[in-house]
Design a protein around this motif. Structure first.
Motif, short mmCIF file in Angstrom:
data_model
loop_
_atom_site.label_atom_id
_atom_site.label_comp_id
_atom_site.label_asym_id
_atom_site.label_seq_id
_atom_site.Cartn_x
_atom_site.Cartn_y
_atom_site.Cartn_z
N SER A 207 -28.61 28.26 -95.17
CA SER A 207 -28.49 27.04 -94.38
C SER A 207 -28.87 25.81 -95.22
O SER A 207 -28.28 24.73 -95.04
N ALA A 379 -18.90 23.05 -90.84
CA ALA A 379 -18.66 24.31 -90.14
C ALA A 379 -19.51 25.44 -90.73
O ALA A 379 -20.06 26.27 -89.99
N LYS A 383 -22.53 27.61 -88.77
CA LYS A 383 -22.47 29.08 -88.77
C LYS A 383 -23.74 29.69 -89.33
O LYS A 383 -24.29 30.65 -88.77
N SER A 384 -24.26 29.12 -90.43
CA SER A 384 -25.46 29.69 -91.06
C SER A 384 -26.69 29.47 -90.20
O SER A 384 -27.60 30.33 -90.14
N LYS A 386 -26.69 29.30 -86.89
CA LYS A 386 -26.59 30.25 -85.78
C LYS A 386 -27.00 31.64 -86.24
O LYS A 386 -27.70 32.37 -85.50
#
Length: 388
Positions: A207, A379, A383-384, A386
């Protein structure tokens, strides 16, 4: 007291913005007077960015040793000296010499104040902080356009801006006792122990790597417009140097207004949604810039590019303590600022090489390529986080 200190911080952030847009507005006149290639702008911006990145990297250690207030005051003095030095420069080598204190001062101010506001104030105030940066980057090219219009003397433009920066430096030093008073009134439950992370530790966090890419791509667009926007309008759309400097002011006004509006809506719209809305506006603006329309439309496109990209940086910064924790926020924000300035360092000379081959006509297409990378990075970050 906290409100009064916030005003001082806002004024200091105007001082951060003032030098950032000045060089791009002055460059068409500088490179003509010095009789050097237009692509040489990249070397000076690269040097500023290297020094800025280095000071951002060590910002956590500087704050822990000298405190936020002293880092901000001394760094503002560095930038004031650099602006005065630019105004007396007679060749590119002297410009490079004074680019060093300009970079070191800017990086320390940026990383330090961003973390302080992210920890102690709301998203609205973070956006307003960067709105005041927009005021700084809007005022200086306008003053430069006046200097170029009157006598084509870019040195007078730098000197005028130095006087403003000197006044901000005085405010920063006079307000030093205010920081202690605010700290004394701070609730004890807000205290925490800062933790310094090494780059080896951070690079193992997906992240963090993705947020680096978000900062790099968004600031690459900002850097492109700041450094090459005026030259694009002059060389491709046929404006004079003073009109190009005046027209590119629209970009900085858009940047400022975008951050102001983001601050107004921050209580009703989440930082993530503000980022997404801004990215949509940037996409439409670059499309407009691609069309073979008169120069006024290119100026409007630059305005809306600034308006859209404006909320991206402050909202990503405000999310840092939320995404990664208050204890490590200074390290992460310092690394974000460093990667940001690596991007700012590489983008102008990279585009300068492209200009050598294809001319400034490719400006909007290069901006669109950067935008695509920004969307993919955003994006990837979502995603990372989450997955985390």
């Amino acid at each position: 007291m906290a409100t009064l200190l916030l005003i001082v911080i806002y004024i200091s952030y105007i001082g951060l913005g003032i030098p950032d847009s000045l060089f791009g507005a002055a460059w068409p006149a500088i490179h003509t007077e010095f009789d050097i290639p237009v692509s040489s702008a990249g070397y000076i911006t690269m040097l500023v960015s290297v020094c800025t990145a280095l000071s951002s990297v060590v910002s956590a250690k500087l704050v822990n040793r000298f405190s936020t207030k002293w880092v901000v005051a001394v760094s503002t003095a560095f930038t004031a000296v650099a602006l005065l030095g630019f105004s007396f420069s007679s060749n590119i080598y002297i410009l490079c010499l004074f680019a060093i204190p300009l970079g070191f001062g800017a990086g320390a101010i940026d990383a330090t104040l961003n973390n302080y506001v992210a920890l102690n104030y709301s998203a609205t105030q973070m956006n307003f902080l960067h709105c005041f940066y927009g005021i700084g980057v809007s005022v200086s090219p306008y003053l430069m356009s006046l200097a170029l219009r009157g006598s084509n003397e870019w040195r007078m433009g730098y000197r005028a801006v130095f006087y403003i920066q000197f006044a901000i430096m005085v405010i920063a030093f006079v307000s030093l006792p205010l920081w202690n008073k605010v700290k004394e009134n701070k609730p004890s439950e807000d205290d925490f122990t800062p933790v310094s992370l090494s780059y080896r530790q951070m690079i193992k966090m997906p992240s963090v790597v993705m947020v680096w890419l978000c900062f790099m791509t968004s600031c690459a667009i900002e850097s492109l417009c700041t450094t090459w926007g005026s030259t694009f309008l002059v060389n491709t759309r046929g404006l004079s140097a003073d009109k190009g400097a005046e027209m590119v002011t629209l970009y900085f006004l858009g940047l400022t207004l975008g951050r102001f509006c983001s601050g107004l809506f921050a209580r009703k719209i989440s930082p993530w949604n503000l980022i997404k809305i801004g990215e949509c506006i940037v996409f439409l603006s670059i499309l407009l810039m691609m069309l073979p329309l008169p120069a006024c439309f290119a100026g409007a496109a630059l305005f809306f590019t600034g308006f859209g990209i404006g909320p991206v940086f402050p909202n990503f910064t405000h999310l840092t303590p939320i995404n990664f924790g208050r204890e490590v926020s200074q390290s992460v924000i310092g690394s974000q600022m460093a990667t940001t300035y690596v991007s700012i360092m590489l983008t102008p000379p990279l585009f300068g090489q492209i200009v050598k081959c294809f001319g400034t006509d490719v400006f909007p297409y290069f901006a669109m390529a950067l935008f695509v990378l920004l969307v993919l990075s955003t994006a990837g970050l979502i995603k990372s986080l989450k997955a985390k």
